[in-house]
Design a protein around this motif. Structure first.
Motif, PDB file in Angstrom:
ATOM      1  N   SER A  83      -4.604  -9.320  10.764  1.00 19.74           N
ATOM      2  CA  SER A  83      -3.256  -8.836  11.079  1.00 19.74           C
ATOM      3  C   SER A  83      -2.693  -8.052   9.896  1.00 19.74           C
ATOM      4  O   SER A  83      -3.275  -8.032   8.810  1.00 19.74           O
ATOM      5  N   ASN A  84      -1.554  -7.413  10.110  1.00 18.08           N
ATOM      6  CA  ASN A  84      -0.941  -6.613   9.051  1.00 18.08           C
ATOM      7  C   ASN A  84      -0.293  -7.467   7.966  1.00 18.08           C
ATOM      8  O   ASN A  84      -0.113  -7.024   6.835  1.00 18.08           O
ATOM      9  N   GLU A  85       0.096  -8.689   8.324  1.00 17.10           N
ATOM     10  CA  GLU A  85       0.765  -9.571   7.373  1.00 17.10           C
ATOM     11  C   GLU A  85      -0.252 -10.376   6.569  1.00 17.10           C
ATOM     12  O   GLU A  85      -1.236 -10.873   7.122  1.00 17.10           O
ATOM     13  N   LEU A  86      -0.013 -10.506   5.274  1.00 17.78           N
ATOM     14  CA  LEU A  86      -0.885 -11.320   4.434  1.00 17.78           C
ATOM     15  C   LEU A  86      -0.710 -12.784   4.815  1.00 17.78           C
ATOM     16  O   LEU A  86       0.393 -13.318   4.717  1.00 17.78           O
TER      17      LEU A  86
ATOM     18  N   GLU B 244      -0.003  -2.559   1.049  1.00 19.87           N
ATOM     19  CA  GLU B 244       1.266  -2.916   0.409  1.00 19.87           C
ATOM     20  C   GLU B 244       1.077  -3.412  -1.021  1.00 19.87           C
ATOM     21  O   GLU B 244       1.889  -3.136  -1.898  1.00 19.87           O
ATOM     22  N   LEU B 245       0.009  -4.161  -1.276  1.00 19.11           N
ATOM     23  CA  LEU B 245      -0.210  -4.755  -2.594  1.00 19.11           C
ATOM     24  C   LEU B 245      -0.740  -3.726  -3.583  1.00 19.11           C
ATOM     25  O   LEU B 245      -1.525  -2.843  -3.231  1.00 19.11           O
TER      26      LEU B 245
ATOM     27  N   SER C   2      -9.115  -0.669  -7.549  1.00 11.10           N
ATOM     28  CA  SER C   2      -8.259   0.506  -7.713  1.00 11.10           C
ATOM     29  C   SER C   2      -8.661   1.606  -6.736  1.00 11.10           C
ATOM     30  O   SER C   2      -7.809   2.275  -6.136  1.00 11.10           O
ATOM     31  N   ALA C   3      -9.972   1.774  -6.545  1.00  6.09           N
ATOM     32  CA  ALA C   3     -10.462   2.785  -5.607  1.00  6.09           C
ATOM     33  C   ALA C   3     -10.029   2.446  -4.185  1.00  6.09           C
ATOM     34  O   ALA C   3      -9.656   3.329  -3.404  1.00  6.09           O
ATOM     35  N   MET C   4     -10.052   1.156  -3.836  1.00  5.31           N
ATOM     36  CA  MET C   4      -9.633   0.736  -2.505  1.00  5.31           C
ATOM     37  C   MET C   4      -8.141   0.983  -2.304  1.00  5.31           C
ATOM     38  O   MET C   4      -7.704   1.360  -1.214  1.00  5.31           O
ATOM     39  N   CYS C   5      -7.359   0.776  -3.357  1.00  3.79           N
ATOM     40  CA  CYS C   5      -5.916   1.043  -3.269  1.00  3.79           C
ATOM     41  C   CYS C   5      -5.662   2.531  -3.024  1.00  3.79           C
ATOM     42  O   CYS C   5      -4.818   2.898  -2.209  1.00  3.79           O
ATOM     43  N   ASN C   6      -6.400   3.372  -3.730  1.00  4.96           N
ATOM     44  CA  ASN C   6      -6.249   4.813  -3.539  1.00  4.96           C
ATOM     45  C   ASN C   6      -6.665   5.229  -2.136  1.00  4.96           C
ATOM     46  O   ASN C   6      -6.043   6.096  -1.509  1.00  4.96           O
ATOM     47  N   LEU C   7      -7.732   4.585  -1.622  1.00  2.00           N
ATOM     48  CA  LEU C   7      -8.184   4.873  -0.259  1.00  2.00           C
ATOM     49  C   LEU C   7      -7.126   4.470   0.744  1.00  2.00           C
ATOM     50  O   LEU C   7      -6.823   5.208   1.685  1.00  2.00           O
ATOM     51  N   SER C   8      -6.546   3.278   0.563  1.00  2.00           N
ATOM     52  CA  SER C   8      -5.511   2.796   1.475  1.00  2.00           C
ATOM     53  C   SER C   8      -4.309   3.727   1.478  1.00  2.00           C
ATOM     54  O   SER C   8      -3.734   4.027   2.521  1.00  2.00           O
ATOM     55  N   GLN C   9      -3.924   4.189   0.282  1.00  2.00           N
ATOM     56  CA  GLN C   9      -2.792   5.108   0.172  1.00  2.00           C
ATOM     57  C   GLN C   9      -3.100   6.424   0.878  1.00  2.00           C
ATOM     58  O   GLN C   9      -2.247   7.000   1.560  1.00  2.00           O
ATOM     59  N   GLY C  10      -4.339   6.890   0.722  1.00  2.00           N
ATOM     60  CA  GLY C  10      -4.737   8.123   1.388  1.00  2.00           C
ATOM     61  C   GLY C  10      -4.712   7.988   2.899  1.00  2.00           C
ATOM     62  O   GLY C  10      -4.287   8.907   3.612  1.00  2.00           O
ATOM     63  N   ILE C  11      -5.148   6.833   3.405  1.00  2.00           N
ATOM     64  CA  ILE C  11      -5.130   6.581   4.851  1.00  2.00           C
ATOM     65  C   ILE C  11      -3.702   6.555   5.363  1.00  2.00           C
ATOM     66  O   ILE C  11      -3.376   7.120   6.405  1.00  2.00           O
ATOM     67  N   ARG C  12      -2.818   5.906   4.604  1.00  2.00           N
ATOM     68  CA  ARG C  12      -1.407   5.826   5.012  1.00  2.00           C
ATOM     69  C   ARG C  12      -0.781   7.217   5.048  1.00  2.00           C
ATOM     70  O   ARG C  12      -0.107   7.580   6.020  1.00  2.00           O
ATOM     71  N   GLU C  13      -1.014   8.010   4.006  1.00  2.00           N
ATOM     72  CA  GLU C  13      -0.436   9.353   3.956  1.00  2.00           C
ATOM     73  C   GLU C  13      -0.958  10.220   5.091  1.00  2.00           C
ATOM     74  O   GLU C  13      -0.216  11.002   5.691  1.00  2.00           O
ATOM     75  N   ARG C  14      -2.242  10.083   5.408  1.00  2.00           N
ATOM     76  CA  ARG C  14      -2.816  10.851   6.507  1.00  2.00           C
ATOM     77  C   ARG C  14      -2.220  10.435   7.842  1.00  2.00           C
ATOM     78  O   ARG C  14      -1.941  11.277   8.702  1.00  2.00           O
ATOM     79  N   SER C  15      -1.991   9.126   8.012  1.00  2.00           N
ATOM     80  CA  SER C  15      -1.404   8.623   9.253  1.00  2.00           C
ATOM     81  C   SER C  15       0.012   9.151   9.443  1.00  2.00           C
ATOM     82  O   SER C  15       0.409   9.544  10.543  1.00  2.00           O
ATOM     83  N   VAL C  16       0.800   9.159   8.347  1.00  2.00           N
ATOM     84  CA  VAL C  16       2.170   9.675   8.411  1.00  2.00           C
ATOM     85  C   VAL C  16       2.151  11.165   8.735  1.00  2.00           C
ATOM     86  O   VAL C  16       2.940  11.651   9.556  1.00  2.00           O
ATOM     87  N   ALA C  17       1.240  11.905   8.109  1.00  2.00           N
ATOM     88  CA  ALA C  17       1.136  13.346   8.353  1.00  2.00           C
ATOM     89  C   ALA C  17       0.763  13.630   9.800  1.00  2.00           C
ATOM     90  O   ALA C  17       1.320  14.538  10.438  1.00  2.00           O
ATOM     91  N   GLU C  18      -0.169  12.847  10.348  1.00  2.00           N
ATOM     92  CA  GLU C  18      -0.586  13.028  11.742  1.00  2.00           C
ATOM     93  C   GLU C  18       0.559  12.706  12.695  1.00  2.00           C
ATOM     94  O   GLU C  18       0.748  13.382  13.710  1.00  2.00           O
TER      95      GLU C  18
ATOM     96  N   LEU D 271      -9.687 -10.892   2.728  1.00  2.00           N
ATOM     97  CA  LEU D 271      -9.871  -9.575   3.335  1.00  2.00           C
ATOM     98  C   LEU D 271      -8.546  -8.815   3.408  1.00  2.00           C
ATOM     99  O   LEU D 271      -8.493  -7.608   3.145  1.00  2.00           O
ATOM    100  N   SER D 272      -7.484  -9.527   3.786  1.00  2.00           N
ATOM    101  CA  SER D 272      -6.165  -8.893   3.870  1.00  2.00           C
ATOM    102  C   SER D 272      -5.721  -8.378   2.506  1.00  2.00           C
ATOM    103  O   SER D 272      -5.110  -7.314   2.390  1.00  2.00           O
ATOM    104  N   THR D 273      -6.032  -9.151   1.472  1.00  2.00           N
ATOM    105  CA  THR D 273      -5.688  -8.737   0.108  1.00  2.00           C
ATOM    106  C   THR D 273      -6.417  -7.452  -0.267  1.00  2.00           C
ATOM    107  O   THR D 273      -5.823  -6.494  -0.771  1.00  2.00           O
ATOM    108  N   LEU D 274      -7.721  -7.418  -0.013  1.00  2.00           N
ATOM    109  CA  LEU D 274      -8.516  -6.250  -0.383  1.00  2.00           C
ATOM    110  C   LEU D 274      -8.127  -5.005   0.412  1.00  2.00           C
ATOM    111  O   LEU D 274      -8.147  -3.888  -0.109  1.00  2.00           O
TER     112      LEU D 274
END
Length: 230
Positions: free
Chosen positions: A122-125, A145-146, A172-188, A138-141
């Motif tokens: 789920s989306n909530e930790l 948000e984190l 750190s790489a996973m955080c950057n990936l998550s941020q990229g996915i979020r930005e792409r979703s908002v753009a779409e 898994l939710s942490t990784l």
């Protein structure tokens, strides 16, 4: 293992990750397939796809892991599916069973050859509770948000996983990936709103105000998609 599998007359299939795991006896091996889904797709049922994957992973062993009619050499297969953005945290284990319909003859063979594990995140930790141990990790990784430091803190203090520079780099790489996915979703999402409003006759000024963008940015989106709009 090679993540592409193309059997004659069966078509090409691309797995996310496949690897062998050697068991404690040092001889036996199992094949593990790991798949990640950003959500539960509406185009087909995940379980049906998982059944197809484990079936292919068994059939593709012929002439590689077993030859001719040596079916007793078939390796066990596990297909593990991690599905994010689900309504609740869940985990199912799907496998073969033997229902005795008549008599009690002990048919020999491996009921443990086909194994499917469906993990819903789920989306909530989830709370720090034993039953959510896997899901919380898994939710942490995978969390968008984190921060990297917050993730490292949970991994180190709750799971007692040694933290070194390599792990910090991966997190750190996973955080950057998550941020990229979020930005792409908002753009779409914004692009979809712009195109829908444009089709319905809204002015560029009205669209720009609604999506909080400049008129130039709105025009750029429309021009990029003009062939689709015609």
């Amino acid at each position: 293992m090679n993540t592409e599998n193309a059997e004659i007359n069966e078509g090409l299939i691309r797995f996310d990750i496949i690897f062998y795991v050697r068991m404690k006896d040092g001889i036996s091996q199992v094949i593990v397939n790991l798949e990640a889904q950003k959500d539960e797709t509406s185009g087909y049922h995940i379980l049906n796809r998982a059944v197809f994957y484990v079936s292919r992973l068994v059939s593709s062993q012929k002439e590689r892991d077993f030859v001719k009619t040596n079916y007793n050499d078939i390796k066990r297969v596990f297909s593990i599916w991690i599905c994010m953005n689900m309504d609740e945290n869940s985990m199912d284990y799907v496998h073969l069973t033997d229902d005795k319909l008549l008599g009690s003859y002990p048919w020999k063979g491996g009921l443990d050859l086909l194994n499917i594990v469906l993990i819903g995140i789920s989306n909530e930790l989830p709370e720090d509770d034993e039953k959510y141990e896997l899901h919380r990790l898994l939710s942490t990784l995978l969390s968008m948000e984190l921060t990297a430091d917050e993730k490292i803190g949970i991994i180190k203090t709750e799971y007692h996983i040694p933290v070194d520079d390599e792990l910090r780099k991966d997190v750190s790489a996973m955080c950057n990936l998550s941020q990229g996915i979020r930005e792409r979703s908002v753009a779409e999402r914004d692009e979809k709103i712009i195109l829908n409003m444009y089709r319905k006759g809204y002015t560029l000024e009205q669209i720009a105000e609604c999506v909080e963008k400049t008129i130039e940015e709105v025009e750029a989106v429309i021009k990029k998609r003009e062939p689709v709009l015609v």
